[in-house]
Design a protein around this motif. Structure first.
Motif, PDB file in Angstrom:
ATOM      1  N   GLY A  98      30.643  11.406 -28.912  1.00  0.00           N
ATOM      2  CA  GLY A  98      29.248  11.648 -28.544  1.00  0.00           C
ATOM      3  C   GLY A  98      28.402  11.981 -29.752  1.00  0.00           C
ATOM      4  O   GLY A  98      28.919  12.162 -30.847  1.00  0.00           O
ATOM      5  N   PRO A  99      27.075  12.031 -29.512  1.00  0.00           N
ATOM      6  CA  PRO A  99      26.148  12.222 -30.638  1.00  0.00           C
ATOM      7  C   PRO A  99      26.117  13.664 -31.107  1.00  0.00           C
ATOM      8  O   PRO A  99      26.503  14.579 -30.392  1.00  0.00           O
ATOM      9  CB  PRO A  99      24.799  11.831 -30.028  1.00  0.00           C
ATOM     10  N   GLY A 100      25.641  13.835 -32.333  1.00  0.00           N
ATOM     11  CA  GLY A 100      25.395  15.181 -32.844  1.00  0.00           C
ATOM     12  C   GLY A 100      26.630  15.887 -33.336  1.00  0.00           C
ATOM     13  O   GLY A 100      27.739  15.340 -33.322  1.00  0.00           O
ATOM     14  N   MET A 101      26.399  17.093 -33.785  1.00  0.00           N
ATOM     15  CA  MET A 101      27.455  17.913 -34.373  1.00  0.00           C
ATOM     16  C   MET A 101      27.513  19.245 -33.639  1.00  0.00           C
ATOM     17  O   MET A 101      26.580  19.622 -32.946  1.00  0.00           O
ATOM     18  CB  MET A 101      27.152  18.149 -35.861  1.00  0.00           C
ATOM     19  N   VAL A 102      28.623  19.944 -33.848  1.00  0.00           N
ATOM     20  CA  VAL A 102      28.833  21.239 -33.192  1.00  0.00           C
ATOM     21  C   VAL A 102      29.079  22.290 -34.279  1.00  0.00           C
ATOM     22  O   VAL A 102      29.766  22.007 -35.266  1.00  0.00           O
ATOM     23  CB  VAL A 102      30.050  21.164 -32.236  1.00  0.00           C
ATOM     24  N   VAL A 142      27.130  25.580 -30.253  1.00  0.00           N
ATOM     25  CA  VAL A 142      28.274  26.187 -30.933  1.00  0.00           C
ATOM     26  C   VAL A 142      29.557  25.817 -30.203  1.00  0.00           C
ATOM     27  O   VAL A 142      29.540  25.470 -29.026  1.00  0.00           O
ATOM     28  CB  VAL A 142      28.133  27.727 -30.989  1.00  0.00           C
ATOM     29  N   ASP A 143      30.675  25.897 -30.901  1.00  0.00           N
ATOM     30  CA  ASP A 143      31.990  25.712 -30.281  1.00  0.00           C
ATOM     31  C   ASP A 143      32.089  26.691 -29.103  1.00  0.00           C
ATOM     32  O   ASP A 143      31.854  27.894 -29.259  1.00  0.00           O
ATOM     33  CB  ASP A 143      33.081  26.005 -31.334  1.00  0.00           C
ATOM     34  N   GLU A 144      32.393  26.181 -27.926  1.00  0.00           N
ATOM     35  CA  GLU A 144      32.386  26.985 -26.694  1.00  0.00           C
ATOM     36  C   GLU A 144      33.261  28.230 -26.807  1.00  0.00           C
ATOM     37  O   GLU A 144      33.005  29.245 -26.160  1.00  0.00           O
ATOM     38  CB  GLU A 144      32.851  26.114 -25.513  1.00  0.00           C
ATOM     39  N   ARG A 145      34.287  28.168 -27.659  1.00  0.00           N
ATOM     40  CA  ARG A 145      35.197  29.309 -27.772  1.00  0.00           C
ATOM     41  C   ARG A 145      34.521  30.541 -28.388  1.00  0.00           C
ATOM     42  O   ARG A 145      34.947  31.670 -28.154  1.00  0.00           O
ATOM     43  CB  ARG A 145      36.454  28.895 -28.548  1.00  0.00           C
ATOM     44  N   ILE A 146      33.436  30.302 -29.151  1.00  0.00           N
ATOM     45  CA  ILE A 146      32.637  31.440 -29.666  1.00  0.00           C
ATOM     46  C   ILE A 146      32.013  32.184 -28.478  1.00  0.00           C
ATOM     47  O   ILE A 146      32.003  33.424 -28.424  1.00  0.00           O
ATOM     48  CB  ILE A 146      31.541  30.942 -30.647  1.00  0.00           C
TER      49      ILE A 146
END
Ligand code: ADE
Length: 253
Positions: free
Chosen positions: A57-61, A118-122
């Motif tokens: 998918g598009p974009g960055m995390v 953000v990474d969901e784990r944060i």
């Protein structure tokens, strides 16, 4: 009262901290704002803070590790802070919440995301609450964090120069504001309502309350639903509704 923000764009906060009510509150040591940049906690040559999303998918995390270290550094300074992630997926932030934070002197650690988030784990590991400032998507959480900070800090005792401003806020609690005027009393054929030019303070108070109710009824009737009203407010509102469409309402269009 202490506030911390985790952000990749700390310079954006100059807009909040260098001028206006928040700047004064900081100078008077009523509020303190700490900024924590995840980029300062990277270990690679390119100071990488983002990466491609799993699943494509598009974009960055935003990567977990630099964020984690920025958050934990802020927590070392402000261990009691409520950790809030700003995102459109959050609970809507409103005046009620701003008042609760200010009244409880609850320190906040705000996390402003960039990119796709953000990474969901944060969120799983560190975030107590997720707040949104409205149903639109900003390019990052910084503006949302500044909205929260401004709304809370201006409510702290001594933040507003004019003590009456805060009192006025509570007078109109939950209603839209009434119109305001200053000199001259007439300009371009437009005049100041005569009641405001007289010295009858109770008549002025009643006029302002009527105007606030009229505006709220017309522009944001949802705010009146379930609102606790005084006997006087009930009476004014009933008159406003009965008279709706009358010339009396030309003040508020
Ligand atoms: N980040 C991006 N859009 C936002 C919004 N509407 N509220 C809070 N944080 C955001």
């Amino acid at each position: 009262m202490r506030f911390d923000v985790v952000t990749l764009m700390p310079a954006m906060f100059d807009a909040l901290t260098k001028e206006g009510v928040v700047a004064k509150a900081i100078n008077r040591q009523i509020a303190q704002i700490g900024l924590w940049n995840p980029r300062d906690y990277t270990t690679d040559l390119h100071r990488t803070v983002d990466d491609r999303p799993y699943g494509g998918g598009p974009g960055m995390v935003m990567k977990y590790q630099p964020l984690q270290q920025a958050i934990e550094s802020a927590q070392a300074v402000s261990p009691q802070a409520k950790v809030v992630y700003l995102s459109p997926q959050g609970r809507r932030f409103d005046q009620h919440q701003a008042k609760a934070v200010a009244a409880g002197r609850q320190s906040l650690l705000l996390i402003a995301g960039r990119y796709e988030g953000v990474d969901e784990r944060i969120i799983q590991r560190y975030v107590d609450e997720e707040w949104s400032i409205g149903d639109y998507v900003l390019s990052g959480g910084e503006l949302a964090a500044m909205v929260v900070l401004d709304a809370v800090i201006r409510l702290l005792p001594g933040a507003l120069g004019d003590a009456d401003s805060a009192q006025q806020d509570s007078f109109m609690d939950g209603l839209l504001d009434c119109p305001h005027y200053t000199r001259p009393d007439e300009i371009d054929g437009l005049s100041v309502p005569s009641v405001l030019q007289g010295g009858n303070h109770d008549a002025i108070r009643r006029w302002r309350l009527q105007q606030a109710l009229m505006r709220t009824n017309r522009r944001r009737p949802d705010l009146l639903q379930g609102r606790h009203m005084t006997v006087e407010e009930e009476k004014f509102l009933a008159e406003i509704i009965a008279a709706s469409g009358d010339a009396e309402q030309t003040q508020e269009q």
